[in-house]
Motif scaffolding. Structure first.
Motif, PDB file in Angstrom:
ATOM      1  N   SER A 272       0.824  -1.212   0.000  1.00 48.15           N
ATOM      2  CA  SER A 272       0.000   0.000   0.000  1.00 48.15           C
ATOM      3  C   SER A 272       0.859   1.263   0.000  1.00 48.15           C
ATOM      4  CB  SER A 272      -0.935  -0.001   1.206  1.00 48.15           C
ATOM      5  OG  SER A 272      -0.188  -0.048   2.425  1.00 48.15           O
ATOM      6  N   ASP A 273       2.032   1.197   0.639  1.00 49.55           N
ATOM      7  CA  ASP A 273       2.954   2.348   0.621  1.00 49.55           C
ATOM      8  C   ASP A 273       3.450   2.599  -0.795  1.00 49.55           C
ATOM      9  OD1 ASP A 273       2.882   2.565   3.489  1.00 49.55           O
ATOM     10  OD2 ASP A 273       4.320   0.913   3.599  1.00 49.55           O
ATOM     11  N   TRP A 274       3.820   1.528  -1.491  1.00 50.76           N
ATOM     12  CA  TRP A 274       4.299   1.682  -2.872  1.00 50.76           C
ATOM     13  C   TRP A 274       3.196   2.195  -3.786  1.00 50.76           C
ATOM     14  CZ3 TRP A 274       9.085   2.323  -2.947  1.00 50.76           C
ATOM     15  CH2 TRP A 274       9.966   1.555  -2.191  1.00 50.76           C
ATOM     16  N   GLN A 275       1.959   1.795  -3.533  1.00 52.55           N
ATOM     17  CA  GLN A 275       0.835   2.302  -4.326  1.00 52.55           C
ATOM     18  C   GLN A 275       0.669   3.801  -4.128  1.00 52.55           C
ATOM     19  OE1 GLN A 275      -2.557  -0.105  -3.247  1.00 52.55           O
ATOM     20  NE2 GLN A 275      -1.517  -2.004  -3.796  1.00 52.55           N
ATOM     21  N   ALA A 276       0.850   4.274  -2.886  1.00 53.70           N
ATOM     22  CA  ALA A 276       0.748   5.707  -2.613  1.00 53.70           C
ATOM     23  C   ALA A 276       1.879   6.467  -3.296  1.00 53.70           C
ATOM     24  CB  ALA A 276       0.773   5.956  -1.103  1.00 53.70           C
ATOM     25  N   VAL A 277       3.093   5.910  -3.245  1.00 56.87           N
ATOM     26  CA  VAL A 277       4.230   6.538  -3.938  1.00 56.87           C
ATOM     27  C   VAL A 277       3.950   6.626  -5.432  1.00 56.87           C
ATOM     28  CG1 VAL A 277       6.637   6.166  -4.614  1.00 56.87           C
ATOM     29  CG2 VAL A 277       5.962   5.924  -2.218  1.00 56.87           C
ATOM     30  N   ALA A 278       3.436   5.531  -6.016  1.00 59.51           N
ATOM     31  CA  ALA A 278       3.146   5.519  -7.453  1.00 59.51           C
ATOM     32  C   ALA A 278       2.072   6.539  -7.803  1.00 59.51           C
ATOM     33  CB  ALA A 278       2.698   4.122  -7.879  1.00 59.51           C
ATOM     34  N   GLN A 279       1.109   6.736  -6.907  1.00 60.79           N
ATOM     35  CA  GLN A 279       0.047   7.709  -7.156  1.00 60.79           C
ATOM     36  C   GLN A 279       0.627   9.116  -7.274  1.00 60.79           C
ATOM     37  OE1 GLN A 279      -3.256   7.310  -4.427  1.00 60.79           O
ATOM     38  NE2 GLN A 279      -4.039   9.343  -4.873  1.00 60.79           N
ATOM     39  N   VAL A 280       1.558   9.460  -6.392  1.00 61.52           N
ATOM     40  CA  VAL A 280       2.208  10.769  -6.456  1.00 61.52           C
ATOM     41  C   VAL A 280       3.153  10.833  -7.657  1.00 61.52           C
ATOM     42  CG1 VAL A 280       3.733  12.384  -5.254  1.00 61.52           C
ATOM     43  CG2 VAL A 280       2.031  11.085  -3.960  1.00 61.52           C
ATOM     44  N   GLY A 281       3.882   9.725  -7.901  1.00 62.54           N
ATOM     45  CA  GLY A 281       4.874   9.700  -8.971  1.00 62.54           C
ATOM     46  C   GLY A 281       4.283   9.848 -10.362  1.00 62.54           C
ATOM     47  N   ARG A 282       3.036   9.453 -10.533  1.00 64.04           N
ATOM     48  CA  ARG A 282       2.398   9.639 -11.839  1.00 64.04           C
ATOM     49  C   ARG A 282       2.203  11.118 -12.152  1.00 64.04           C
ATOM     50  NH1 ARG A 282      -0.219   4.726 -10.418  1.00 64.04           N
ATOM     51  NH2 ARG A 282      -1.837   5.817  -9.234  1.00 64.04           N
ATOM     52  N   ASP A 283       2.125  11.935 -11.102  1.00 58.49           N
ATOM     53  CA  ASP A 283       1.874  13.367 -11.277  1.00 58.49           C
ATOM     54  C   ASP A 283       3.149  14.197 -11.175  1.00 58.49           C
ATOM     55  OD1 ASP A 283      -0.277  15.724 -11.058  1.00 58.49           O
ATOM     56  OD2 ASP A 283       1.299  16.089  -9.587  1.00 58.49           O
ATOM     57  N   THR A 284       4.019  13.843 -10.228  1.00 53.97           N
ATOM     58  CA  THR A 284       5.188  14.656  -9.919  1.00 53.97           C
ATOM     59  C   THR A 284       6.414  13.769  -9.761  1.00 53.97           C
ATOM     60  OG1 THR A 284       3.825  16.318  -8.800  1.00 53.97           O
ATOM     61  CG2 THR A 284       6.178  16.305  -8.278  1.00 53.97           C
ATOM     62  N   GLY A 285       7.487  14.093 -10.487  1.00 54.12           N
ATOM     63  CA  GLY A 285       8.718  13.328 -10.393  1.00 54.12           C
ATOM     64  C   GLY A 285       9.757  14.024  -9.538  1.00 54.12           C
ATOM     65  N   GLY A 286      10.839  13.305  -9.238  1.00 56.19           N
ATOM     66  CA  GLY A 286      11.916  13.887  -8.456  1.00 56.19           C
ATOM     67  C   GLY A 286      12.728  12.829  -7.757  1.00 56.19           C
ATOM     68  N   LEU A 287      13.379  13.202  -6.669  1.00 52.26           N
ATOM     69  CA  LEU A 287      14.203  12.297  -5.881  1.00 52.26           C
ATOM     70  C   LEU A 287      13.405  11.799  -4.682  1.00 52.26           C
ATOM     71  CD1 LEU A 287      16.992  11.011  -5.264  1.00 52.26           C
ATOM     72  CD2 LEU A 287      17.469  13.036  -3.855  1.00 52.26           C
ATOM     73  N   TRP A 288      13.143  10.493  -4.661  1.00 53.83           N
ATOM     74  CA  TRP A 288      12.493   9.850  -3.524  1.00 53.83           C
ATOM     75  C   TRP A 288      13.563   9.266  -2.602  1.00 53.83           C
ATOM     76  CZ3 TRP A 288       7.262   9.610  -2.533  1.00 53.83           C
ATOM     77  CH2 TRP A 288       6.387   9.960  -3.579  1.00 53.83           C
ATOM     78  N   PHE A 289      13.310   9.306  -1.282  1.00 55.44           N
ATOM     79  CA  PHE A 289      14.245   8.651  -0.374  1.00 55.44           C
ATOM     80  C   PHE A 289      13.537   8.196   0.892  1.00 55.44           C
ATOM     81  CE2 PHE A 289      14.448  13.160   0.621  1.00 55.44           C
ATOM     82  CZ  PHE A 289      14.617  13.248   1.990  1.00 55.44           C
ATOM     83  N   PHE A 290      14.178   7.225   1.565  1.00 52.54           N
ATOM     84  CA  PHE A 290      13.608   6.603   2.762  1.00 52.54           C
ATOM     85  C   PHE A 290      14.746   6.227   3.695  1.00 52.54           C
ATOM     86  CE2 PHE A 290      12.332   2.721   5.078  1.00 52.54           C
ATOM     87  CZ  PHE A 290      11.155   3.145   5.677  1.00 52.54           C
ATOM     88  N   ASN A 291      14.591   6.587   4.983  1.00 51.56           N
ATOM     89  CA  ASN A 291      15.528   6.215   6.036  1.00 51.56           C
ATOM     90  C   ASN A 291      14.822   5.205   6.940  1.00 51.56           C
ATOM     91  OD1 ASN A 291      17.267   8.423   5.117  1.00 51.56           O
ATOM     92  ND2 ASN A 291      15.824   9.780   6.161  1.00 51.56           N
ATOM     93  N   SER A 292      15.389   4.003   7.066  1.00 48.38           N
ATOM     94  CA  SER A 292      14.629   2.915   7.692  1.00 48.38           C
ATOM     95  C   SER A 292      14.532   3.021   9.208  1.00 48.38           C
ATOM     96  CB  SER A 292      15.257   1.569   7.323  1.00 48.38           C
ATOM     97  OG  SER A 292      16.491   1.382   7.995  1.00 48.38           O
TER      98      SER A 292
END
Length: 276
Positions: free
Chosen positions: A109-129
């Protein structure tokens, strides 16, 4: 061509939130230090945010989230927020509406949310675990620094693309770098994440309850990078995922002399797990 509605909406919300005092941009300046290229060094001029300075248990700023920072609701279970303490305008966070640990596995579900934003706006994504990889909050959040079409996502992006062309790893720490196959649809993200986790011995998201080691993720439309970590600090520098993108932040406790003598690549090697 992306519509970039989310980016435009983020700028509008930023302006209003700044006037309301809900947005507190960090005051920094770029330091042009010879020999540090292609890294970008920023010096923090303002005080560090209180949540980074206080000891003891930290309150969760996302339960509830600060409504003036809300850019959009991502159905069914995520929110798109502005980072309260940005260095760049429209620094965005994708968070879960309900509690999910930052130290747990990123879910479908997290990846689906990222993809939803990514379809509209691109850039540098990052995650600190988690704390040992630079996360300042325990509530799950992925971050996006928007970029315009054709603009490099980060200082090290050209080196990542060069590695993908040659197929030869360049660094001595534990990392995996792969080419993206579906930048607009995002259908490749979860598979790359799982493959990198297994290759770096972080664990198996389908079998293990949580990751066995701290790590950082970075990705844009062209590449997907995972770095296994051992510690957050090196030579007085706090290094999160952005360090492996080529961005370093100098604060009062940073040992500038060490960085001048050894260089930024040695700093990354110091905080990353060695390549096996």
């Amino acid at each position: 061509m992306r519509a970039e509605r989310q980016w435009q909406r983020a700028r509008e919300v930023s302006e209003l939130a700044r006037h309301q005092g809900a947005l507190v941009p960090l005051d920094t300046r770029i330091l042009p230090v010879p020999g540090m290229e292609p890294f970008v060094l920023r010096e923090l001029l303002s005080s560090a945010p209180r949540h980074l300075r206080q000891g003891g248990p930290r309150p969760n700023p996302f339960l509830p989230w600060d409504r003036p920072l809300q850019v959009d609701l991502l159905e069914p279970a995520h929110v798109l927020l502005l980072n309260k303490y940005p260095v760049q305008e429209a620094h965005l966070l994708v968070i879960t509406r309900d509690w999910r640990p930052q130290g747990g596995w990123i879910e479908g579900s997290d990846w689906q949310a990222v993809a939803q934003v990514g379809r509209d706006t691109g850039g540098l994504w990052f995650f600190n675990s988690g704390a040992r990889s630079g996360a300042s909050q325990p509530h799950r959040h992925l971050q996006l620094l928007p970029r315009r079409p054709g603009e490099p996502s980060c200082p090290l992006a050209p080196l990542f693309l060069e590695q993908l062309e040659t197929g030869k790893p360049a660094w001595s720490w534990a990392y995996r770098l792969s080419r993206r196959s579906d930048p607009l649809g995002g259908s490749d993200l979860e598979g790359l994440y799982h493959a990198h986790a297994r290759a770096l011995e972080l664990g198996d998201p389908g079998r293990d309850g949580e990751p066995q080691h701290p790590y950082n993720l970075l990705f844009d439309d062209d590449w997907f990078l995972t770095v296994r970590r051992v510690r957050e600090h090196g030579a007085g520098f706090s290094v999160n995922a952005l360090g492996f993108a080529g961005f370093l932040l100098i604060t009062e406790g940073s040992d500038r002399g060490w960085l001048t003598r050894h260089g930024p690549w040695a700093l990354l090697k110091d905080v990353a797990a060695p390549r096996s």
